[in-house]
Design a protein around this motif. Structure first.
Motif, short mmCIF file in Angstrom:
data_model
loop_
_atom_site.label_atom_id
_atom_site.label_comp_id
_atom_site.label_asym_id
_atom_site.label_seq_id
_atom_site.Cartn_x
_atom_site.Cartn_y
_atom_site.Cartn_z
N SER A 1 0.86 -1.19 0.00
CA SER A 1 0.00 0.00 0.00
C SER A 1 0.90 1.24 0.00
CB SER A 1 -0.91 0.00 1.23
OG SER A 1 -1.83 -1.08 1.17
N VAL A 2 0.92 1.93 -1.12
CA VAL A 2 1.79 3.09 -1.29
C VAL A 2 0.97 4.24 -1.87
CG1 VAL A 2 3.79 4.03 -2.51
CG2 VAL A 2 3.85 1.68 -1.64
N THR A 3 1.10 5.41 -1.29
CA THR A 3 0.48 6.60 -1.87
C THR A 3 1.54 7.37 -2.63
OG1 THR A 3 0.91 8.07 0.02
CG2 THR A 3 -1.11 6.73 0.08
N TRP A 4 1.12 8.04 -3.69
CA TRP A 4 2.07 8.80 -4.49
C TRP A 4 2.55 10.02 -3.73
CZ3 TRP A 4 4.55 7.00 -8.49
CH2 TRP A 4 4.04 5.84 -9.09
N GLU A 5 1.75 10.51 -2.82
CA GLU A 5 2.18 11.63 -1.99
C GLU A 5 3.39 11.23 -1.14
OE1 GLU A 5 -2.04 12.12 -3.12
OE2 GLU A 5 -0.89 10.48 -2.23
N SER A 6 3.32 10.05 -0.54
CA SER A 6 4.44 9.59 0.30
C SER A 6 5.67 9.28 -0.55
CB SER A 6 4.02 8.37 1.13
OG SER A 6 3.66 7.28 0.28
N PHE A 7 5.45 8.75 -1.75
CA PHE A 7 6.57 8.45 -2.64
C PHE A 7 7.25 9.73 -3.09
CE2 PHE A 7 7.97 7.02 -7.05
CZ PHE A 7 9.13 6.41 -6.58
N SER A 8 6.46 10.73 -3.44
CA SER A 8 7.03 11.99 -3.92
C SER A 8 7.78 12.73 -2.81
CB SER A 8 5.93 12.90 -4.49
OG SER A 8 4.99 13.25 -3.48
N ARG A 9 7.37 12.53 -1.56
CA ARG A 9 8.07 13.16 -0.43
C ARG A 9 9.31 12.38 0.00
NH1 ARG A 9 2.60 13.81 1.57
NH2 ARG A 9 2.92 11.96 2.86
N GLY A 10 9.55 11.24 -0.63
CA GLY A 10 10.72 10.45 -0.29
C GLY A 10 10.53 9.53 0.89
N GLU A 11 9.28 9.39 1.34
CA GLU A 11 9.00 8.53 2.49
C GLU A 11 8.98 7.05 2.09
OE1 GLU A 11 5.30 10.01 3.91
OE2 GLU A 11 6.10 12.01 4.37
N VAL A 12 8.77 6.79 0.80
CA VAL A 12 8.79 5.43 0.26
C VAL A 12 9.92 5.34 -0.74
CG1 VAL A 12 7.53 3.69 -1.05
CG2 VAL A 12 6.31 5.15 0.59
N LYS A 13 10.80 4.37 -0.57
CA LYS A 13 11.93 4.21 -1.47
C LYS A 13 11.59 3.24 -2.60
CE LYS A 13 14.45 6.83 1.14
NZ LYS A 13 14.76 8.22 0.70
N PHE A 14 12.23 3.48 -3.73
CA PHE A 14 12.04 2.56 -4.85
C PHE A 14 12.62 1.20 -4.48
CE2 PHE A 14 12.55 0.67 -8.98
CZ PHE A 14 11.49 1.20 -9.71
N PRO A 15 11.90 0.12 -4.70
CA PRO A 15 12.39 -1.21 -4.28
C PRO A 15 13.65 -1.62 -5.03
CG PRO A 15 10.40 -1.40 -5.61
CD PRO A 15 10.56 0.05 -5.32
N LYS A 16 14.49 -2.35 -4.35
CA LYS A 16 15.75 -2.81 -4.95
C LYS A 16 15.52 -4.06 -5.80
CE LYS A 16 18.62 -1.08 -1.13
NZ LYS A 16 19.60 -1.46 -0.08
N GLY A 17 16.39 -4.23 -6.79
CA GLY A 17 16.39 -5.46 -7.58
C GLY A 17 15.30 -5.56 -8.62
N ILE A 18 14.67 -4.43 -8.99
CA ILE A 18 13.61 -4.46 -10.00
C ILE A 18 14.23 -4.44 -11.39
CG2 ILE A 18 11.65 -3.20 -10.99
CD1 ILE A 18 11.05 -4.55 -8.33
N ASP A 19 13.80 -5.36 -12.23
CA ASP A 19 14.30 -5.44 -13.61
C ASP A 19 13.44 -4.63 -14.58
OD1 ASP A 19 16.44 -7.51 -13.20
OD2 ASP A 19 14.71 -8.67 -12.53
N ALA A 20 12.13 -4.60 -14.34
CA ALA A 20 11.23 -3.91 -15.26
C ALA A 20 10.05 -3.33 -14.49
CB ALA A 20 10.72 -4.86 -16.34
N VAL A 21 9.60 -2.17 -14.94
CA VAL A 21 8.40 -1.53 -14.40
C VAL A 21 7.30 -1.63 -15.44
CG1 VAL A 21 7.35 0.62 -13.64
CG2 VAL A 21 9.69 0.07 -12.94
#
Length: 232
Positions: free
Chosen positions: A52-72
């Motif tokens: 459960s991730v909100t874009w507001e929290s992602f844009s504020r840097g509270e949620v980090k991009f997950p490691k080891g992702i090959d494709a979005v």
């Protein structure tokens, strides 16, 4: 072939839901992380992690991009009617995918695949098409080793809400021989065809994209997805 780790954005929408349903049939996919404000349900048969991730929290840097992702696989999208304004529409269809694209590139993701729309054009007089074209342009400028742009026609499928235009499109799609008139590009397409096309493309490009290689931008139009997405 290396098994892939995917990040799915927009897992509760029409195409995103079909991506989740189809992933089970692809052993090449090792794990899929799904970001959603309202987390979709999972039958636990597929290697799916719901976050459960909100874009507001992602844009504020509270949620980090997950490691080891090959494709979005980005299936974010709304309508002006549902969003409530052009500004809110642009936020979902432009701001969020662009933020995800920038963070994905910083994290070393090799492939980014996004659904836009037929007629996407950054110079279009039509607001919807212009926004879709602008996000295509900006993601291209980021320089992923592979960028896949998927431009479906009218989408068909089992939505939570009823859209009259899609009901009409479903009838026309069944009655009109689009292929006979060279109009296959405009034929309504079921969301699962788009979903499978995206998954298959992510898998196919996994062995051909490397960090530092020349950027490849591939646009898959509606008629290509109609053919590509026929089989699991």
């Amino acid at each position: 072939m290396k098994k892939l780790n995917l990040l799915l954005l927009g897992g509760t929408g029409l195409i995103g839901t079909e991506v989740l349903k189809s992933i089970l049939f692809y052993p090449e996919i090792q794990k899929t992380i799904v970001w959603a404000r309202n987390a979709p349900s999972s039958d636990n048969k597929a290697p799916i992690e719901i976050q459960s991730v909100t874009w507001e929290s992602f844009s504020r840097g509270e949620v980090k991009f997950p490691k080891g992702i090959d494709a979005v696989i980005c299936c974010l999208g709304t309508t002006i009617k549902k969003a409530g304004s052009q500004e809110k529409f642009r936020e979902v269809d432009y701001d969020y995918p662009l933020l995800a694209g920038k963070k994905a590139k910083e994290a070393g993701v090799k492939s980014f695949l996004i659904v836009t729309a037929m007629g996407a054009d950054a110079n279009s007089m039509i607001f919807y098409n212009r926004v879709k074209g602008e996000i295509e342009r900006e993601l291209t400028a980021i320089g992923f080793p592979y960028l896949g742009i998927f431009r479906p026609s009218l989408l068909l499928g089992d939505r939570k809400e009823v859209r009259m235009g899609e009901k009409v499109g479903e009838v026309l799609g069944a009655l009109l021989p689009f292929s006979l008139f060279g109009l296959k590009k405009y034929k309504p397409i079921y969301a699962d065809f788009v979903a499978r096309s995206m998954i298959k493309t992510a898998i196919a490009k996994s062995d051909t994209t490397t960090i530092g290689s020349s950027a490849i931008v591939e646009i898959l139009e509606n008629d290509q997805m109609l053919d590509f997405g026929k089989n699991i």
